[in-house]
Design an enzyme around this catalytic site. Sequence first.
Site, PDB file in Angstrom:
ATOM      1  N   THR B 145       0.870  -1.188   0.000  1.00 49.37           N
ATOM      2  CA  THR B 145       0.000   0.000   0.000  1.00 49.37           C
ATOM      3  C   THR B 145       0.905   1.236   0.000  1.00 49.37           C
ATOM      4  O   THR B 145       1.451   1.587  -1.035  1.00 49.37           O
ATOM      5  CB  THR B 145      -0.966  -0.002   1.200  1.00 49.37           C
ATOM      6  OG1 THR B 145      -0.236  -0.249   2.408  1.00 49.37           O
ATOM      7  CG2 THR B 145      -2.013  -1.086   1.028  1.00 49.37           C
ATOM      8  N   THR B 178       0.477  -7.707  12.763  1.00 49.92           N
ATOM      9  CA  THR B 178      -0.173  -6.422  12.520  1.00 49.92           C
ATOM     10  C   THR B 178       0.110  -5.909  11.124  1.00 49.92           C
ATOM     11  O   THR B 178       0.469  -4.772  10.940  1.00 49.92           O
ATOM     12  CB  THR B 178       0.308  -5.401  13.551  1.00 49.92           C
ATOM     13  OG1 THR B 178       1.733  -5.443  13.558  1.00 49.92           O
ATOM     14  CG2 THR B 178      -0.228  -5.729  14.889  1.00 49.92           C
ATOM     15  N   GLU B 256       5.406   4.106   7.669  1.00 53.84           N
ATOM     16  CA  GLU B 256       4.838   5.265   6.976  1.00 53.84           C
ATOM     17  C   GLU B 256       5.352   6.565   7.585  1.00 53.84           C
ATOM     18  O   GLU B 256       5.155   6.814   8.777  1.00 53.84           O
ATOM     19  CB  GLU B 256       3.315   5.198   7.081  1.00 53.84           C
ATOM     20  CG  GLU B 256       2.593   5.990   6.026  1.00 53.84           C
ATOM     21  CD  GLU B 256       1.112   5.666   6.027  1.00 53.84           C
ATOM     22  OE1 GLU B 256       0.706   4.740   5.326  1.00 53.84           O
ATOM     23  OE2 GLU B 256       0.376   6.346   6.751  1.00 53.84           O
ATOM     24  N   ASN B 377      -1.728  10.868   6.491  1.00 53.35           N
ATOM     25  CA  ASN B 377      -2.944  10.269   7.023  1.00 53.35           C
ATOM     26  C   ASN B 377      -4.066  11.261   7.286  1.00 53.35           C
ATOM     27  O   ASN B 377      -5.072  10.909   7.897  1.00 53.35           O
ATOM     28  CB  ASN B 377      -2.620   9.506   8.315  1.00 53.35           C
ATOM     29  CG  ASN B 377      -1.904   8.215   8.013  1.00 53.35           C
ATOM     30  OD1 ASN B 377      -2.493   7.307   7.430  1.00 53.35           O
ATOM     31  ND2 ASN B 377      -0.630   8.128   8.371  1.00 53.35           N
TER      32      ASN B 377
END
Lengths: 382, 382
Positions: B145, B178, B256, B377
Amino acid sequence: VAVTVTWPGGLKSAGVASGIKPDGALDLGLIVAARPLAWAGTFTKNAAAAAPVLWCRSLLGTPVRALVVNSGNANACTGPGGDAAVRAVAGAAAEVAGCEPEEVLVASTGPIGVALPAGAIVASLPEAAGALTPDVDSFARSILTTDTRVKVTASGSGAASLVGVAKGAAMLAPNMATMLAFLVTDASLDAPALQSALDAAVHRTFDRISVDACESTNDSVFLLATGETSVNEAAFTAQLESACSSLAEQIVRDAEGGSKLVRISVRGAADDDAAVALGRAVAGSTLWRAAVHGADPNWGRVLSALGSVDRSLDLGRVQLSIGTEPVFAHGAPAGSLDTAAKVMAADEFEIDCVVGEGPGAAQVLSSDLSPEYVTLNAYGTT
Amino acid sequence: VAVTVTWPGGLKSAGVASGIKPDGALDLGLIVAARPLAWAGTFTKNAAAAAPVLWCRSLLGTPVRALVVNSGNANACTGPGGDAAVRAVAGAAAEVAGCEPEEVLVASTGPIGVALPAGAIVASLPEAAGALTPDVDSFARSILTTDTRVKVTASGSGAASLVGVAKGAAMLAPNMATMLAFLVTDASLDAPALQSALDAAVHRTFDRISVDACESTNDSVFLLATGETSVNEAAFTAQLESACSSLAEQIVRDAEGGSKLVRISVRGAADDDAAVALGRAVAGSTLWRAAVHGADPNWGRVLSALGSVDRSLDLGRVQLSIGTEPVFAHGAPAGSLDTAAKVMAADEFEIDCVVGEGPGAAQVLSSDLSPEYVTLNAYGTT
């Protein structure tokens, strides 16, 4: 912003610059009472509690005459030197207040792990004593760290007078009073009654706010009572909760790097405590808080946070709304994301999480996570 | 980055673009086996677990022939439509693999709460089946992603062959696997033995990493075994742990918005689980992670995080080091902050937290919190 609020019961305070803050801003606050006062306090549960917290805890139950607070240094994790610094400050304050050191409450806020310049405080206390005034303003300004404004609340017509000031900003999570707050009333209540009222009020206010889910070493809430006015205990507790609620909201509105106030309402939880835990999980989600910053209706992050603390959450019973717009209902996405995004564009909005498990409800106040918060907290120790 | 690793046991995979990702990047991965395989899986504990997670859990214990994974859409919190989408995808994959739908594992990763375009996946599965190859590369790329690179591990000389690929990035906290990881071995072990080995390996690896302390709805780790090679179970578990450890570290290195790998070592805890909890508390502190970003040795935030989860922490016994530089010892600050800051300036460093309570130890891997993480985000749903 100048504040024209005066302490109840003839109490006086001052705020001066002792030199702890390198920019010369006010950093030392002093409150002095003419006679011993009943008081109550709630403190951080953090095992790394700061030296002033340990000092004040040891004084619970005995009357006090004065309170000293410094900003710019937390006096936390500072070892035996930190305890000695508290004693030096309490001793010097006792001298200017004309009382015993064990009648002096001490509080600190600022960076952790730096030796407190007690000498600077001791040297400045006479100046503070000379500047005592019923006006709360300079005291309210002296306790600020990265706060951008003073936080004051006052109430009183027809009941006891109650004035409170607080500071917040960051390292602010709900587990006991999560900042510094100083409340003064002229109510006539003994220490156990004050403590009971304060515990109840804090549990429903300061315990339900979160800026960054980081629990502080210095959180303290003080309630001093000068004792002139007879009160009904239940009514006083309600008045106190209202005052704490106002300060708590002011703290979240001035969250470090934050630009939004989000009311996370949780309903239908097993009980109120479970509702608080669910609300805190949402308030502590960095992903959701980033989405709040961008007004992005990423409600999946809310559901994910709820599901991470409630392992028996039944998605089929969960209803999630952003403002009045339903975004998840009957186990599936619902409503308009564009409408939800418009709700989130406001400076303040509410999300409503109905979990369908019982009668528990709570509202947790939180803020957004901004790039500025990171930048503000990425540097400074060296 | 092209990867020249091939799956063990003759397994084949492919990665194609089905159109889920608007930029036309690879977003659909397919693994097909020539015969039914024993497998094991660990999944998120989140109560808002995604539809593919629920599907795979229901298949635990029965052999499988194929695995389909899509990126760009989590198929989480999508209601009955999400379950139907999984069945449609499994059915279509069963057709191209020549097996039953109940022999097809399904995994998804991406935004939550958006209906999965199952039609696009179904339409692209024949293309994927036509592109099957022993090379892991296109499959490894199809699952990414916001990851910036593929994550692959391979081991095997003198033992069973073991190849794994993973994706991570954000919404990544240690509580069960996770992220998504796919491990394939030619070891001959039955499903219970595979599950036991996987549980042990995941507990010590993927359960001990954190990017943002946000638990995902889609976390899944799969271990498929083709069964050609006899192995010693303990040796295989160690090999598996090593592979999982490699993938876990690759995930944190590619966090990220992250630029640093921090090894949080906790020693002297009551037991290993307590050490993990303490390490996670530090890994989850936004304030400490912001300080990591700025290479600021703000160790007070580490102590505060430790003290927020261990209420009986005795500061007098705590020793904290950044790299080899002690910054807190014997209950007081120690060492040189400048030296500690130099340690933190590196891309990778370790902090050592000795808490003096018992024999428990653990290492938790974490990253820094950057303004870029927030920006990444803050937008995107609408």
